[in-house]
Enzyme design. Structure first.
Site, PDB file in Angstrom:
ATOM      1  N   GLU A   9       0.820  -1.213   0.000  1.00  0.00           N
ATOM      2  CA  GLU A   9       0.000   0.000   0.000  1.00  0.00           C
ATOM      3  C   GLU A   9       0.852   1.261   0.000  1.00  0.00           C
ATOM      4  O   GLU A   9       0.501   2.273  -0.627  1.00  0.00           O
ATOM      5  CB  GLU A   9      -0.953   0.003   1.203  1.00  0.00           C
ATOM      6  CG  GLU A   9      -2.102  -0.997   1.089  1.00  0.00           C
ATOM      7  CD  GLU A   9      -1.718  -2.426   1.439  1.00  0.00           C
ATOM      8  OE1 GLU A   9      -0.571  -2.642   1.899  1.00  0.00           O
ATOM      9  OE2 GLU A   9      -2.563  -3.329   1.255  1.00  0.00           O
ATOM     10  N   HIS A  64     -11.522  -5.190   8.579  1.00  0.00           N
ATOM     11  CA  HIS A  64     -12.177  -5.020   7.272  1.00  0.00           C
ATOM     12  C   HIS A  64     -13.450  -4.201   7.426  1.00  0.00           C
ATOM     13  O   HIS A  64     -14.389  -4.373   6.664  1.00  0.00           O
ATOM     14  CB  HIS A  64     -12.519  -6.380   6.652  1.00  0.00           C
ATOM     15  CG  HIS A  64     -11.332  -7.203   6.257  1.00  0.00           C
ATOM     16  ND1 HIS A  64     -10.543  -7.855   7.164  1.00  0.00           N
ATOM     17  CD2 HIS A  64     -10.793  -7.464   5.035  1.00  0.00           C
ATOM     18  CE1 HIS A  64      -9.573  -8.500   6.535  1.00  0.00           C
ATOM     19  NE2 HIS A  64      -9.694  -8.277   5.238  1.00  0.00           N
TER      20      HIS A  64
END
Lengths: 321, 313
Positions: free
Chosen positions: A58, A125
């Site tokens: 990322e 999540h």
């Protein structure tokens, strides 16, 4: 024929890729696989090298996007889940966020952040990230609640010359449907009056707009008229629309799905108190998720975030003050 | 090299005299490495993201000396307009991004600049480069960036100045491999190791790496063994560097080695070098004087805007 929230995101990207050759997509599993949520389905076939699969990196994904933006591209980065953007935090706030102020060169990147809870997704999540990124200078933070806003605000975000954190709520992806993808054309930066009322104002954004409307429906049965303001973007924050609503109702509930310490709801309350104290007939209230990691079990999850029930309860408290 | 050393000596004096606020970070002892990189790149075509010990590379790449003096002295006319200082400067649209302090992050930024060129069909014959220290190879950002560049097979050169200490931390507290060149194999990239105190050897190794990248052989790692001959910044006396290391071959001054190599090869005479030195002093004095005459930024005229589009804050 109805359009879902995720269809809107897909369609916006498709048009952006077709209309502007400087737009490209970068993210994990977004190529032939079409993305974890299928937001990029079919794009690899049509746009080839402009749809790039990323390694699980990322930090490098955002660094790469910044470099590409310096050289004239408009990258859209898909974070597979907003939660993982913590790995890219440095590149987002220190590289992308500071760039225009330091160098005078804007960084037109859009980072798509699938955020928010769905049952069973657990602590890593499900998170909301708008408050942390809005805290840092140089980042625009967009939080669409409707199908047409998901479409239109994504297009505006990519066309904007500044870095945008685009918070798309996963719960809305397939649940939220609309007859049309086109909305009222309200531009990025303007809040929307979702529901008119006169007894209290709920200021919220993203998926909580729908929970607020449900709560307002329930209270309407008892004669209470609750106004709901959808911020649409938390940075910029359209405080004028919020203050105008509070001027009508005299009561404010700031509602969000994020953690309770600080954040968007605290910012809304502090601005209303500072700029519109005289408009308030009662102390403003806040309702957020709980101050724990987001639990896995659907029953715990449903109680962790604000629900129509807890919003009704909070509104009753506000109306009785 | 000589110009950079002369400039940096002056910056150090200005810092110690209280004329530069913040910090001054020098590349003393690393000029051969940095200049070799800058000289192997082509301004206007290639991209170069310098790090904190790259004054020589900046100069060789063609950075205006006024950018250095103005940024250090806080002139409003510098590229950073007083909004950032010292080595945190650049001209991104001229292929030189402005570094942030977080190490390793430039690897992916330079890679992105190359990917943009690739998408526009302008990548042919282009190289992107960045420098890094041995300490910065411990960051996740370095790893993610180099791995991503390798996956994309980009024409990227990453130069590691293995200068034995990251601030005060010796290299054996940063990594356990003998040479950082071993990492090239792991990333699937090319690599070359050079003696960073030896100008000729360093330049040859650098040109080999840059040429390989330019010819399409993917990312190249250049690992240079050397010793930083100054503190981390001018606030630091580097007392943690053992004397035996300073006295070793690694502790020799690349500027002196380079001068004798140039003379030996008949490229210049000692008199020529003396003339260059005087010219460098004049150039530095002029650039410092110019920056010192200029105003700093005015807080009342500052627009205090972090986005280019109005109304987005």
């Amino acid at each position: 024929m109805s359009v879902t929230y995720i269809d809107a995101i897909h369609q916006a990207q498709l048009e952006l890729l077709r209309e502007d050759k400087t737009v490209f997509l970068y993210g994990q599993d977004i190529g032939d696989f079409g993305g974890a949520f299928k937001a990029t389905k079919g794009f690899k076939e049509e746009f080839g090298p402009r749809v790039l699969d990323a390694p699980i990196s990322e930090d490098a994904m955002i660094g790469m996007a910044v470099g590409a933006a310096i050289n004239g591209m408009r990258p859209i980065v898909e974070m597979q889940f907003a939660d993982f953007s913590s790995v890219a935090f440095n590149q987002l706030v220190n590289q992308a966020g500071t760039h225009y102020y330091r160098t005078g060169i804007p960084i037109p990147i859009t980072v798509r952040m699938p955020c928010g809870g769905t049952p069973g997704s657990g602590p890593f999540h499900s998170q909301m990230v708008e408050s942390i990124y809005a805290h840092y200078p140089g980042l625009v933070v967009v939080t669409p609640a409707t199908v047409s806003d998901a479409y239109q605000l994504l297009k505006e975000s990519v066309q904007l010359d500044d870095p945008v954190i685009f918070c798309e709520h996963k719960f809305l992806y397939r649940w939220l449907k609309s007859a049309s993808i086109k909305g009222d054309g309200l531009p990025l930066g303007k809040a929307r009056l979702t529901r008119a009322g006169k007894h209290a104002t709920v200021v919220t954004y993203s998926a909580m707009v729908h929970e607020a409307v449900r709560a307002a429906d329930r209270l309407a049965e008892e004669g209470w008229e609750i106004e709901v303001v959808d911020l649409r973007s938390v940075k910029p924050l359209d405080i004028d629309t919020v203050l105008a609503s509070v001027a009508r109702t005299g009561r404010l509930l700031a509602l969000g799905e994020g953690f309770p310490w600080g954040g968007v709801t605290a910012e809304v309350v502090s601005r209303v108190v500072a700029e519109g104290f005289h408009l308030l007939d009662a102390p403003p209230l806040r309702l957020n998720a709980k101050d724990t990691p987001i639990p896995y079990h659907p029953d715990l999850w449903a109680a962790h975030r604000p629900t129509p029930e807890s919003i009704v309860e909070k509104l009753r408290e506000l109306l009785n003050l | 090299m000589l110009t950079a050393r002369t400039l940096e000596n002056k910056l150090s004096s200005l810092y110690k005299g209280g004329k530069i606020v913040g910090g001054v970070y020098l590349g003393t002892g690393q000029e051969a490495l940095s200049a070799s990189l800058g000289a192997s790149l082509i301004k206007g075509r290639d991209c170069f993201s310098p790090l904190i010990r790259d004054q020589a590379g900046r100069t060789a790449f063609g950075e205006d000396m006024l950018d250095a003096t103005r940024t250090h002295l806080g002139s409003a006319r510098g590229p950073m307009r007083g909004r950032d200082g010292n080595i945190h400067r650049g001209r991104p649209h001229q292929g030189m991004p402005a570094m942030i302090s977080h190490l390793g992050t430039a690897v992916s930024v330079i890679s992105g600049m190359l990917i943009a060129k690739r998408m526009k069909g302008e990548l042919d014959g282009i190289v992107g480069a960045t420098s890094i220290g041995d300490g910065a190879t411990s960051t996740g950002s370095f790893h993610e960036g180099l791995n991503m560049a390798a996956v994309e097979n980009l024409p990227l050169v990453v130069v590691i100045a293995d200068n034995q200490f990251a601030y005060s931390t010796p290299r054996n507290r940063q990594f356990a491999c003998e040479s950082l060149l071993e990492r090239a194999v792991g990333y699937g990239v090319g690599g070359v190791e050079v003696d960073g105190t030896d100008l000729k050897a360093t330049l040859a190794g650098m040109q080999q790496a840059v040429t390989s990248a330019r010819q399409g052989f993917g990312p190249q790692l250049v690992v240079a063994r050397l010793l930083r001959l100054c503190g981390h910044g001018e606030h630091d006396d580097a007392s943690y560097v053992p004397q035996e290391l300073r006295d070793s071959l690694m502790g020799r001054d690349c500027l002196e080695v380079g001068a004798s190599q140039i003379i030996e090869d008949g490229l210049a005479t000692a008199e020529d070098i003396e003339i260059w030195r005087k010219e460098a002093v004049e150039e530095v004095q002029e650039a410092v004087a110019t920056a010192q005459r200029e105003r700093g930024p005015d807080p009342y005229e500052e627009d205090w805007r972090a986005t280019s589009v109005e109304g987005m804050q």
